[in-house]
Write a protein that holds these residues in place. Structure first.
Motif, PDB file in Angstrom:
ATOM      1  N   TYR A  85       0.854  -1.188   0.000  1.00 42.37           N
ATOM      2  CA  TYR A  85       0.000   0.000   0.000  1.00 42.37           C
ATOM      3  C   TYR A  85       0.890   1.238   0.000  1.00 42.37           C
ATOM      4  O   TYR A  85       1.773   1.392   0.844  1.00 42.37           O
ATOM      5  CB  TYR A  85      -0.878  -0.037   1.243  1.00 42.37           C
ATOM      6  N   THR A  86       0.662   2.134  -0.973  1.00 41.82           N
ATOM      7  CA  THR A  86       1.519   3.304  -1.168  1.00 41.82           C
ATOM      8  C   THR A  86       0.673   4.554  -1.368  1.00 41.82           C
ATOM      9  O   THR A  86      -0.273   4.553  -2.163  1.00 41.82           O
ATOM     10  CB  THR A  86       2.434   3.118  -2.393  1.00 41.82           C
ATOM     11  N   VAL A  87       1.007   5.620  -0.654  1.00 39.98           N
ATOM     12  CA  VAL A  87       0.292   6.889  -0.778  1.00 39.98           C
ATOM     13  C   VAL A  87       1.308   8.015  -0.912  1.00 39.98           C
ATOM     14  O   VAL A  87       2.265   8.099  -0.126  1.00 39.98           O
ATOM     15  CB  VAL A  87      -0.604   7.156   0.456  1.00 39.98           C
ATOM     16  N   THR A  88       1.114   8.858  -1.924  1.00 42.42           N
ATOM     17  CA  THR A  88       1.965  10.026  -2.105  1.00 42.42           C
ATOM     18  C   THR A  88       1.342  11.220  -1.397  1.00 42.42           C
ATOM     19  O   THR A  88       0.165  11.522  -1.581  1.00 42.42           O
ATOM     20  CB  THR A  88       2.151  10.352  -3.599  1.00 42.42           C
ATOM     21  N   PHE A  89       2.151  11.871  -0.579  1.00 47.13           N
ATOM     22  CA  PHE A  89       1.698  13.043   0.170  1.00 47.13           C
ATOM     23  C   PHE A  89       2.785  14.101   0.102  1.00 47.13           C
ATOM     24  O   PHE A  89       3.936  13.836   0.458  1.00 47.13           O
ATOM     25  CB  PHE A  89       1.405  12.651   1.628  1.00 47.13           C
ATOM     26  N   LYS A  90       2.417  15.271  -0.415  1.00 46.40           N
ATOM     27  CA  LYS A  90       3.377  16.378  -0.575  1.00 46.40           C
ATOM     28  C   LYS A  90       4.618  15.921  -1.352  1.00 46.40           C
ATOM     29  O   LYS A  90       5.756  16.140  -0.941  1.00 46.40           O
ATOM     30  CB  LYS A  90       3.751  16.958   0.784  1.00 46.40           C
ATOM     31  N   ASN A  91       4.341  15.253  -2.475  1.00 41.48           N
ATOM     32  CA  ASN A  91       5.374  14.825  -3.428  1.00 41.48           C
ATOM     33  C   ASN A  91       6.324  13.762  -2.887  1.00 41.48           C
ATOM     34  O   ASN A  91       7.408  13.562  -3.428  1.00 41.48           O
ATOM     35  CB  ASN A  91       6.190  16.031  -3.924  1.00 41.48           C
ATOM     36  N   GLN A  92       5.911  13.062  -1.846  1.00 39.67           N
ATOM     37  CA  GLN A  92       6.736  11.975  -1.317  1.00 39.67           C
ATOM     38  C   GLN A  92       5.894  10.724  -1.143  1.00 39.67           C
ATOM     39  O   GLN A  92       4.759  10.796  -0.663  1.00 39.67           O
ATOM     40  CB  GLN A  92       7.376  12.367   0.015  1.00 39.67           C
ATOM     41  N   LYS A  93       6.457   9.591  -1.536  1.00 41.46           N
ATOM     42  CA  LYS A  93       5.742   8.322  -1.423  1.00 41.46           C
ATOM     43  C   LYS A  93       5.969   7.713  -0.038  1.00 41.46           C
ATOM     44  O   LYS A  93       7.097   7.660   0.451  1.00 41.46           O
ATOM     45  CB  LYS A  93       6.204   7.337  -2.495  1.00 41.46           C
ATOM     46  N   VAL A  95       4.898   4.163   2.325  1.00 42.98           N
ATOM     47  CA  VAL A  95       4.375   2.804   2.183  1.00 42.98           C
ATOM     48  C   VAL A  95       3.975   2.245   3.537  1.00 42.98           C
ATOM     49  O   VAL A  95       4.413   2.717   4.593  1.00 42.98           O
ATOM     50  CB  VAL A  95       5.402   1.862   1.515  1.00 42.98           C
ATOM     51  N   GLY A  96       3.126   1.226   3.504  1.00 40.91           N
ATOM     52  CA  GLY A  96       2.719   0.539   4.722  1.00 40.91           C
ATOM     53  C   GLY A  96       1.995   1.445   5.694  1.00 40.91           C
ATOM     54  O   GLY A  96       1.134   2.246   5.314  1.00 40.91           O
ATOM     55  N   SER A  97       2.355   1.340   6.961  1.00 41.06           N
ATOM     56  CA  SER A  97       1.683   2.138   7.991  1.00 41.06           C
ATOM     57  C   SER A  97       1.883   3.632   7.777  1.00 41.06           C
ATOM     58  O   SER A  97       0.992   4.442   8.070  1.00 41.06           O
ATOM     59  CB  SER A  97       2.189   1.739   9.377  1.00 41.06           C
ATOM     60  N   MET A  98       3.045   4.015   7.245  1.00 44.37           N
ATOM     61  CA  MET A  98       3.267   5.436   6.965  1.00 44.37           C
ATOM     62  C   MET A  98       2.432   5.897   5.769  1.00 44.37           C
ATOM     63  O   MET A  98       2.108   7.081   5.645  1.00 44.37           O
ATOM     64  CB  MET A  98       4.748   5.705   6.728  1.00 44.37           C
ATOM     65  N   GLY A  99       2.063   4.961   4.902  1.00 42.40           N
ATOM     66  CA  GLY A  99       1.117   5.287   3.838  1.00 42.40           C
ATOM     67  C   GLY A  99      -0.248   5.627   4.411  1.00 42.40           C
ATOM     68  O   GLY A  99      -0.928   6.551   3.945  1.00 42.40           O
ATOM     69  N   LEU A 100      -0.637   4.881   5.458  1.00 45.41           N
ATOM     70  CA  LEU A 100      -1.890   5.178   6.144  1.00 45.41           C
ATOM     71  C   LEU A 100      -1.820   6.556   6.796  1.00 45.41           C
ATOM     72  O   LEU A 100      -2.771   7.346   6.704  1.00 45.41           O
ATOM     73  CB  LEU A 100      -2.175   4.106   7.199  1.00 45.41           C
ATOM     74  N   ALA A 101      -0.701   6.858   7.446  1.00 47.78           N
ATOM     75  CA  ALA A 101      -0.530   8.176   8.064  1.00 47.78           C
ATOM     76  C   ALA A 101      -0.620   9.273   7.008  1.00 47.78           C
ATOM     77  O   ALA A 101      -1.228  10.334   7.244  1.00 47.78           O
ATOM     78  CB  ALA A 101       0.811   8.240   8.791  1.00 47.78           C
ATOM     79  N   ALA A 102      -0.042   9.022   5.856  1.00 50.74           N
ATOM     80  CA  ALA A 102      -0.098   9.995   4.766  1.00 50.74           C
ATOM     81  C   ALA A 102      -1.535  10.220   4.297  1.00 50.74           C
ATOM     82  O   ALA A 102      -1.951  11.354   4.034  1.00 50.74           O
ATOM     83  CB  ALA A 102       0.771   9.520   3.597  1.00 50.74           C
ATOM     84  N   ALA A 103      -2.306   9.137   4.191  1.00 52.31           N
ATOM     85  CA  ALA A 103      -3.701   9.254   3.762  1.00 52.31           C
ATOM     86  C   ALA A 103      -4.523  10.051   4.767  1.00 52.31           C
ATOM     87  O   ALA A 103      -5.371  10.872   4.388  1.00 52.31           O
ATOM     88  CB  ALA A 103      -4.303   7.864   3.561  1.00 52.31           C
ATOM     89  N   ILE A 104      -4.285   9.820   6.056  1.00 55.18           N
ATOM     90  CA  ILE A 104      -5.010  10.562   7.095  1.00 55.18           C
ATOM     91  C   ILE A 104      -4.638  12.040   7.052  1.00 55.18           C
ATOM     92  O   ILE A 104      -5.520  12.916   7.124  1.00 55.18           O
ATOM     93  CB  ILE A 104      -4.714   9.963   8.488  1.00 55.18           C
ATOM     94  N   ASN A 105      -3.341  12.350   6.906  1.00 57.48           N
ATOM     95  CA  ASN A 105      -2.909  13.749   6.854  1.00 57.48           C
ATOM     96  C   ASN A 105      -3.412  14.437   5.587  1.00 57.48           C
ATOM     97  O   ASN A 105      -3.719  15.634   5.604  1.00 57.48           O
ATOM     98  CB  ASN A 105      -1.386  13.831   6.941  1.00 57.48           C
ATOM     99  N   ARG A 106      -3.488  13.689   4.502  1.00 53.04           N
ATOM    100  CA  ARG A 106      -4.050  14.230   3.254  1.00 53.04           C
ATOM    101  C   ARG A 106      -5.512  14.595   3.462  1.00 53.04           C
ATOM    102  O   ARG A 106      -5.979  15.644   2.983  1.00 53.04           O
ATOM    103  CB  ARG A 106      -3.901  13.164   2.155  1.00 53.04           C
TER     104      ARG A 106
END
Length: 326
Positions: A85-93, A95-106
């Motif tokens: 699972y991968t989420v890009t947030f503020k131009n940075q990818k 993955v994993g649990s940090m991808g979830l954190a990125a999705a929440i912050n987005r």
């Protein structure tokens, strides 16, 4: 002082385990030295850039709500094809649990009140799918389970307390009290397994939540006259910590388990339970050697695993298992 390890039941399977065993004393001593050396180093820029925290704009209450949501649905971040699972947030990818954190912050950038219990109690599955969608446009793995956890948990939290912060204040920020509170009131935080009639308590996400708030919000604790002591906790048994323990030669897998891991998702629950139980046992031995809390050892190992990166996946593939525990 009695700790959660003493009542976890993990040590009951040491002499009856079939698939996993512990490495020798020399390996543990060497690993202990490396852990203590690594702990004293500042996080490298490469490592620090992999972490995400709650936005600093959040109130104290919503910071605690952020961690509650994060660890409520912090599990299973890989797809059947092996992709993470991968989420890009503020131009940075991420993955994993940090991808979830990125999705929440987005999501918080669109809705600053997103982590409030009353918002999450009324969220729809369609909304959650859009919030947690990964970079490929695919639903986060196990979206149905995550939605069910949110819908079952937040009405209970609201009924007992208006926020998670209010709850932990009433519990005096005691890890033992908070862990019991989570187990007694929120079934989705329950993480127990049966091994030949022995009940083993892991409670990975619940313990991680406690460690997260005590580590990341120390001012909230100390200003109310409490301490940030998390020595009661065990390591957080998941699928990444065993990897780095194997790399140190602290966990040894037999050929049957190695082949099962290479072939995909584990179907033998005893294999999975042994991996998790021995991970906790190994971290307790490292605790004796280093005199560091087991939960802190877990964090150091997690960071070391991220430092090694994908090379570790080649040397010691992580086990895959369908679970909401981690």
């Amino acid at each position: 002082m009695a700790t959660f390890f003493d009542i976890s039941g993990a040590s009951k399977i040491i002499h009856v385990a079939k698939y996993v065993s512990l490495g020798n004393d020399e390996n543990f001593e060497k690993a202990g030295e490396e852990l203590k050396a690594f702990e004293n180093l500042p996080d490298s820029e490469q490592l620090a850039n992999q972490f995400l925290s709650p936005p600093i704009s959040l109130s104290e209450e919503d910071t605690f709500n952020w961690f509650f949501l994060m660890d409520l649905i912090n599990f299973h971040f890989y797809y059947e094809n092996g992709q993470q699972y991968t989420v890009t947030f503020k131009n940075q990818k991420f993955v994993g649990s940090m991808g979830l954190a990125a999705a929440i912050n987005r999501w918080l950038e669109v809705n600053p009140h997103a982590v409030k219990p009353e918002i999450l109690a009324n969220i729809t599955k369609e909304e959650l799918q859009k919030i947690l969608v990964d970079d490929s446009g695919t639903d986060i793995p196990m979206i149905d389970e995550r939605f069910a956890f949110i819908k079952s948990t937040y009405p209970l939290l609201i009924k007992k307390h208006q926020s998670f912060l209010e709850a932990v204040i009433s519990l005096e920020f005691s890890p033992k009290n908070i862990l019991e509170y989570l187990q007694n009131n929120f079934p989705c935080f329950c993480d127990e397994s049966d091994y030949n009639g022995h009940k083993i308590k892991f409670h990975k996400r619940a313990q991680l939540l406690i460690k997260d708030i005590l580590t990341n919000c120390p001012e909230s604790v100390t200003k109310r006259g409490f301490t940030t002591d998390f020595s009661y906790l065990t390591a957080f048994a998941d699928y990444r910590i065993p990897q780095i323990l194997c790399n140190f030669g602290l966990l040894l897998y037999n050929d049957e388990l190695k082949n099962a891991i290479k072939n995909g998702f584990l179907e033998n629950s005893k294999m999975e339970i042994e991996i998790r139980a021995f991970s906790i046992i190994a971290c307790e031995r490292l605790k004796e050697i280093t005199q560091l809390p087991a939960a802190q050892i877990d964090t150091i190992l997690w960071k070391m695993r991220r430092t090694i990166g994908k090379e570790l996946d080649k040397m010691h593939p992580f086990h895959k298992y369908y679970t909401t525990a981690y």
